[in-house]
Scaffold this motif. Structure first.
Motif, mmCIF file in Angstrom:
data_model
loop_
_atom_site.group_PDB
_atom_site.id
_atom_site.type_symbol
_atom_site.label_atom_id
_atom_site.label_comp_id
_atom_site.label_asym_id
_atom_site.label_seq_id
_atom_site.Cartn_x
_atom_site.Cartn_y
_atom_site.Cartn_z
ATOM 1 N N SER A 127 2.337 5.284 -3.333
ATOM 2 C CA SER A 127 3.350 5.133 -2.278
ATOM 3 C C SER A 127 4.718 4.896 -2.887
ATOM 4 O O SER A 127 5.729 5.442 -2.417
ATOM 5 C CB SER A 127 2.978 3.973 -1.347
ATOM 6 O OG SER A 127 1.733 4.187 -0.733
ATOM 7 N N LYS A 169 7.876 6.614 5.692
ATOM 8 C CA LYS A 169 6.428 6.400 5.708
ATOM 9 C C LYS A 169 5.950 5.830 4.385
ATOM 10 O O LYS A 169 5.178 4.855 4.354
ATOM 11 C CB LYS A 169 5.699 7.714 5.984
ATOM 12 C CG LYS A 169 4.194 7.628 5.757
ATOM 13 C CD LYS A 169 3.493 8.964 5.761
ATOM 14 C CE LYS A 169 2.037 8.818 5.365
ATOM 15 N NZ LYS A 169 1.299 10.092 5.374
ATOM 16 N N TYR A 170 6.396 6.414 3.275
ATOM 17 C CA TYR A 170 5.926 5.976 1.963
ATOM 18 C C TYR A 170 6.412 4.572 1.637
ATOM 19 O O TYR A 170 5.685 3.795 1.001
ATOM 20 C CB TYR A 170 6.400 6.965 0.892
ATOM 21 C CG TYR A 170 6.075 8.396 1.217
ATOM 22 C CD1 TYR A 170 4.767 8.790 1.478
ATOM 23 C CD2 TYR A 170 7.067 9.360 1.293
ATOM 24 C CE1 TYR A 170 4.463 10.103 1.791
ATOM 25 C CE2 TYR A 170 6.776 10.678 1.606
ATOM 26 C CZ TYR A 170 5.475 11.041 1.861
ATOM 27 O OH TYR A 170 5.182 12.340 2.182
ATOM 28 N N LEU A 221 4.163 2.179 3.593
ATOM 29 C CA LEU A 221 2.859 2.073 2.944
ATOM 30 C C LEU A 221 2.953 1.273 1.653
ATOM 31 O O LEU A 221 2.047 0.487 1.335
ATOM 32 C CB LEU A 221 2.305 3.471 2.652
ATOM 33 C CG LEU A 221 1.915 4.319 3.862
ATOM 34 C CD1 LEU A 221 1.368 5.665 3.401
ATOM 35 C CD2 LEU A 221 0.898 3.606 4.732
ATOM 36 N N TYR A 253 0.622 -1.983 1.075
ATOM 37 C CA TYR A 253 -0.397 -2.059 0.023
ATOM 38 C C TYR A 253 -0.063 -3.134 -1.008
ATOM 39 O O TYR A 253 -0.974 -3.785 -1.540
ATOM 40 C CB TYR A 253 -0.561 -0.695 -0.646
ATOM 41 C CG TYR A 253 -1.284 0.304 0.227
ATOM 42 C CD1 TYR A 253 -2.529 -0.006 0.777
ATOM 43 C CD2 TYR A 253 -0.734 1.545 0.516
ATOM 44 C CE1 TYR A 253 -3.194 0.893 1.590
ATOM 45 C CE2 TYR A 253 -1.391 2.459 1.322
ATOM 46 C CZ TYR A 253 -2.617 2.125 1.861
ATOM 47 O OH TYR A 253 -3.284 3.015 2.666
ATOM 48 N N PHE A 282 5.184 8.760 10.831
ATOM 49 C CA PHE A 282 3.913 8.922 10.131
ATOM 50 C C PHE A 282 3.247 10.271 10.373
ATOM 51 O O PHE A 282 2.330 10.637 9.650
ATOM 52 C CB PHE A 282 2.949 7.799 10.523
ATOM 53 C CG PHE A 282 3.371 6.459 10.027
ATOM 54 C CD1 PHE A 282 3.075 6.052 8.738
ATOM 55 C CD2 PHE A 282 4.087 5.589 10.839
ATOM 56 C CE1 PHE A 282 3.468 4.812 8.265
ATOM 57 C CE2 PHE A 282 4.494 4.351 10.376
ATOM 58 C CZ PHE A 282 4.182 3.960 9.090
ATOM 59 N N LEU A 336 -2.381 6.494 6.641
ATOM 60 C CA LEU A 336 -2.533 5.471 5.613
ATOM 61 C C LEU A 336 -2.518 6.045 4.204
ATOM 62 O O LEU A 336 -2.658 5.293 3.236
ATOM 63 C CB LEU A 336 -3.845 4.709 5.827
ATOM 64 C CG LEU A 336 -4.008 3.998 7.171
ATOM 65 C CD1 LEU A 336 -5.383 3.345 7.262
ATOM 66 C CD2 LEU A 336 -2.916 2.960 7.372
ATOM 67 N N PRO A 369 -0.627 7.901 1.102
ATOM 68 C CA PRO A 369 0.664 8.316 0.526
ATOM 69 C C PRO A 369 0.622 9.738 -0.018
ATOM 70 O O PRO A 369 1.662 10.300 -0.367
ATOM 71 C CB PRO A 369 0.878 7.306 -0.599
ATOM 72 C CG PRO A 369 -0.496 6.898 -1.002
ATOM 73 C CD PRO A 369 -1.313 6.904 0.255
#
Length: 301
Positions: free
Chosen positions: A95, A172-173, A176, A180, A274, A283, A285
């Motif tokens: 990500s 989005k990345y 994430l 994480y 997303f 979910l 990457p």
């Protein structure tokens, strides 16, 4: 404004200064590997922060694997926790890499030419904004980043930890990445707590391949790292989700900008970031979000 602003193709300089389109007054774009090359910002602070991020994750993997899980006192415990922690770490680093090396939504530089403005076929009374710093036509909701030296569509903020802006194409990345990192930080803290109990019960003699002083230092450093990043990334994750659901970027919230766009529902705003439709790829990457029928790229405000 000058009399030319009253013409059918009106323009507006956001700084209200004449002469800004002269090439010598424009900041150079960030170095690129070519028109089709990978996006990468050559900023010393950002590169340093990015390298530190990877080193801290790799340090956590080392302590979890070689201090707490090996040698395996319980094979199932070590296998499950090792697989889970390393899977989350790989997702976090992937990500981070995607957030760092993805074009966040940079506006084409130097397109504020007379020919291009005329090609937009603006109606009388319509106005286009021009950025005096990168000599580009500035779309609605775009902001200029002094580090990237470009206007970024739906720019939320510039994050040195990913050495990039967080914008329309890589949010989005970044979300994430924060999620994480928060998860592996929480997992590391739980493992540290269990390992401290194990070492206390075994009198620090059989709980690690390292000496007791070295084991204590490794665990304390990992505990400090886990607490720090759990708090930081949890807050960032929460603010990013709130920003997406409210359909308002961090800069727009900070500047309290007047809303000139149609507000989306929370669910639609999530799908815009997303991808359409909802799936497990949200979910991942490694999956590039499919934005479906995205709004047309509008210069006109």
């Amino acid at each position: 404004m000058k009399n030319s602003s009253a013409s059918s193709h009106r323009t507006r300089d956001i700084d209200y200064r004449a002469g800004y389109l002269r090439p010598e007054h424009c900041a150079p774009p960030p170095p690129r590997a070519g028109s089709g090359g990978m996006w990468f910002i050559r900023d010393g602070c950002g590169i340093t922060c990015g390298v530190i991020t990877w080193m801290l994750v790799l340090y956590a993997q080392f302590v979890v694997a070689f201090v707490m899980l090996l040698p395996a006192r319980n094979l199932l415990y070590s296998l499950v926790n090792g697989a889970l922690f390393n899977s989350l770490a790989v997702l976090a680093l992937a990500s981070h890499a995607r957030a760092m090396c993805t074009d966040p939504g940079a506006v084409p530089k130097g397109n504020a030419t007379k020919e291009f403005i005329e090609s937009l076929q603006l109606k009388p009374g319509q106005v286009v904004y021009k950025c005096p710093k990168c000599c580009s036509i500035k779309p609605d909701r775009a902001h200029h980043c002094s580090v990237c030296k470009r206007c970024i569509k739906k720019m939320d903020h510039h994050c040195p930890w990913v050495n990039n802006c967080v914008g329309e194409n890589n949010q989005k990345y970044f979300v994430l990445f924060t999620m994480y990192i928060a998860l592996i930080s929480l997992h590391a803290l739980l493992l540290v707590a269990f390992h401290f109990l194990l070492c206390y019960e075994s009198d620090w003699t059989k709980c690690s391949n390292f000496s007791p002083p070295a084991t204590v230092i490794f665990l304390i450093l990992l505990c400090f790292e886990g607490l720090l990043f759990l708090l930081f990334t949890s807050v960032m994750f929460g603010t990013q989700v709130h920003s997406i659901c409210s359909d308002e970027t961090g800069i727009e919230q900070l500047k309290k900008e007047e809303r000139r766009w149609a507000k989306r529902s929370r669910w639609m705003s999530l799908k815009v970031v997303f991808g359409h439709p909802f799936s497990i790829s949200w979910l991942s990457p490694f999956a590039t979000p499919d934005h479906g029928k995205a709004d047309a790229y509008q210069y006109i405000v």
